[in-house]
Design a protein around this motif. Sequence first.
Motif, PDB file in Angstrom:
ATOM      1  N   ASP A 100      -6.192 -12.981   7.033  1.00  0.00           N
ATOM      2  CA  ASP A 100      -6.731 -11.901   7.853  1.00  0.00           C
ATOM      3  C   ASP A 100      -6.386 -10.575   7.198  1.00  0.00           C
ATOM      4  O   ASP A 100      -5.997 -10.535   6.018  1.00  0.00           O
ATOM      5  N   LEU A 101      -6.500  -9.487   7.958  1.00  0.00           N
ATOM      6  CA  LEU A 101      -6.243  -8.170   7.386  1.00  0.00           C
ATOM      7  C   LEU A 101      -4.768  -7.911   7.112  1.00  0.00           C
ATOM      8  O   LEU A 101      -4.425  -6.905   6.494  1.00  0.00           O
ATOM      9  N   GLY A 102      -3.898  -8.809   7.551  1.00  0.00           N
ATOM     10  CA  GLY A 102      -2.493  -8.683   7.199  1.00  0.00           C
ATOM     11  C   GLY A 102      -2.146  -9.314   5.873  1.00  0.00           C
ATOM     12  O   GLY A 102      -1.098  -9.001   5.284  1.00  0.00           O
ATOM     13  N   SER A 103      -3.012 -10.192   5.373  1.00  0.00           N
ATOM     14  CA  SER A 103      -2.679 -10.988   4.183  1.00  0.00           C
ATOM     15  C   SER A 103      -2.379 -10.136   2.960  1.00  0.00           C
ATOM     16  O   SER A 103      -1.408 -10.369   2.239  1.00  0.00           O
ATOM     17  N   ASP A 104      -3.241  -9.159   2.683  1.00  0.00           N
ATOM     18  CA  ASP A 104      -3.093  -8.330   1.484  1.00  0.00           C
ATOM     19  C   ASP A 104      -2.706  -6.898   1.822  1.00  0.00           C
ATOM     20  O   ASP A 104      -2.799  -6.009   0.970  1.00  0.00           O
ATOM     21  N   ALA A 105      -2.269  -6.661   3.060  1.00  0.00           N
ATOM     22  CA  ALA A 105      -2.012  -5.283   3.495  1.00  0.00           C
ATOM     23  C   ALA A 105      -0.971  -4.586   2.627  1.00  0.00           C
ATOM     24  O   ALA A 105      -1.126  -3.410   2.278  1.00  0.00           O
ATOM     25  N   ALA A 106       0.097  -5.296   2.260  1.00  0.00           N
ATOM     26  CA  ALA A 106       1.141  -4.668   1.446  1.00  0.00           C
ATOM     27  C   ALA A 106       0.589  -4.223   0.095  1.00  0.00           C
ATOM     28  O   ALA A 106       0.920  -3.132  -0.403  1.00  0.00           O
ATOM     29  N   ILE A 107      -0.253  -5.058  -0.497  1.00  0.00           N
ATOM     30  CA  ILE A 107      -0.855  -4.710  -1.788  1.00  0.00           C
ATOM     31  C   ILE A 107      -1.803  -3.523  -1.621  1.00  0.00           C
ATOM     32  O   ILE A 107      -1.802  -2.587  -2.430  1.00  0.00           O
ATOM     33  N   CYS A 108      -2.621  -3.542  -0.572  1.00  0.00           N
ATOM     34  CA  CYS A 108      -3.560  -2.434  -0.334  1.00  0.00           C
ATOM     35  C   CYS A 108      -2.814  -1.113  -0.159  1.00  0.00           C
ATOM     36  O   CYS A 108      -3.231  -0.073  -0.687  1.00  0.00           O
ATOM     37  N   LEU A 109      -1.705  -1.141   0.566  1.00  0.00           N
ATOM     38  CA  LEU A 109      -0.918   0.074   0.779  1.00  0.00           C
ATOM     39  C   LEU A 109      -0.361   0.609  -0.536  1.00  0.00           C
ATOM     40  O   LEU A 109      -0.395   1.821  -0.791  1.00  0.00           O
TER      41      LEU A 109
END
Length: 336
Positions: A100-109
Amino acid sequence: MLPRLDSRFVDYYNENLANRPGTHQVPLKEVRSSPGAFARAWALNGDSAPDPNVREWRVPVAESSKPITVRTYYPDTSKWGLGPYPVHINFHGGGWVFGDLGSDAAICLRLRERVPIVIIDVEYRLCPEARFGLNAQDAWSALKWTRDNAEKLDINPLSISIGGISAGAHLACILQHRARDEGISLRLLVASVPPLADHHTYRVPEYSPWPSFTEFSKVPLLDWERMSYFQKHVFPDEGMAELQKMVPEWWISPLKAPNWTNLCSTFVATAECDMLRDEGEAYAKRLVEGGNKVTMRRYLKVPHSFMHMHSVLPQARQYEDDVISALINAHGIKRE
């Protein structure tokens, strides 16, 4: 496998993952009812402090009255100045079944903090509730929505890149070819540890023509058991004949794409200890043979999802540096 894996990964795995069941080892109904309880250790949920530069949007998609959600990550204007910005569209992994939108959130940030670029993360529909192919249509809808809403999004519609990890990379590879066919200009594809072959035809790992598929069939994070689970839910035997009538064969296996010319620049990232290593590198080779610009790196002594372990693995930090370099070069961004 222990001698072949980085000891820092082994320590991280034993501390954070070894004693938790994988999502493929839990009834799907349980995962759907409480996805956060089964999320990977690196996933970020919605409990973090509000960020004024992060926003969610609804995007209409085919064959559904319910839109999908995309999340935009904007750079800090006090650091990078005003837009319009280049834009990078991301598709998460999870075997088309999870994520979901939490999966890659750290990378996106981290990406939007290091580069003046808007990141758009896409929450496409998951299998088996939505048949395979609708996820690819969702990805396409997100790409067109981004281009068509450039002014509202404060982005440059002529400076779009796409990418993803694992199953998300597979969807991005489909978009790379489809965008070329339909006249949408892309600056870059970032394909990280992508599954690109027709795995549904394998009954045992040894049926695969790729040596890495057999060699690493028992490596943590993505092993034969987990791959088999994804095939069962995404490409089930009893539904394949019907599915193959509904989607092009190369959507199932992008290595079978019919035309490899005039595609956008590509960065392919593979992991040495990953079942999918060889087919990802084969995709890069096909792109080169088609006359396209390709950069590829194999990250040593790490398995499939290594790039999420930024705090413990230098390979993950090198991956992030490489992606940033690829984005800067593709979008013509001035380095600090």
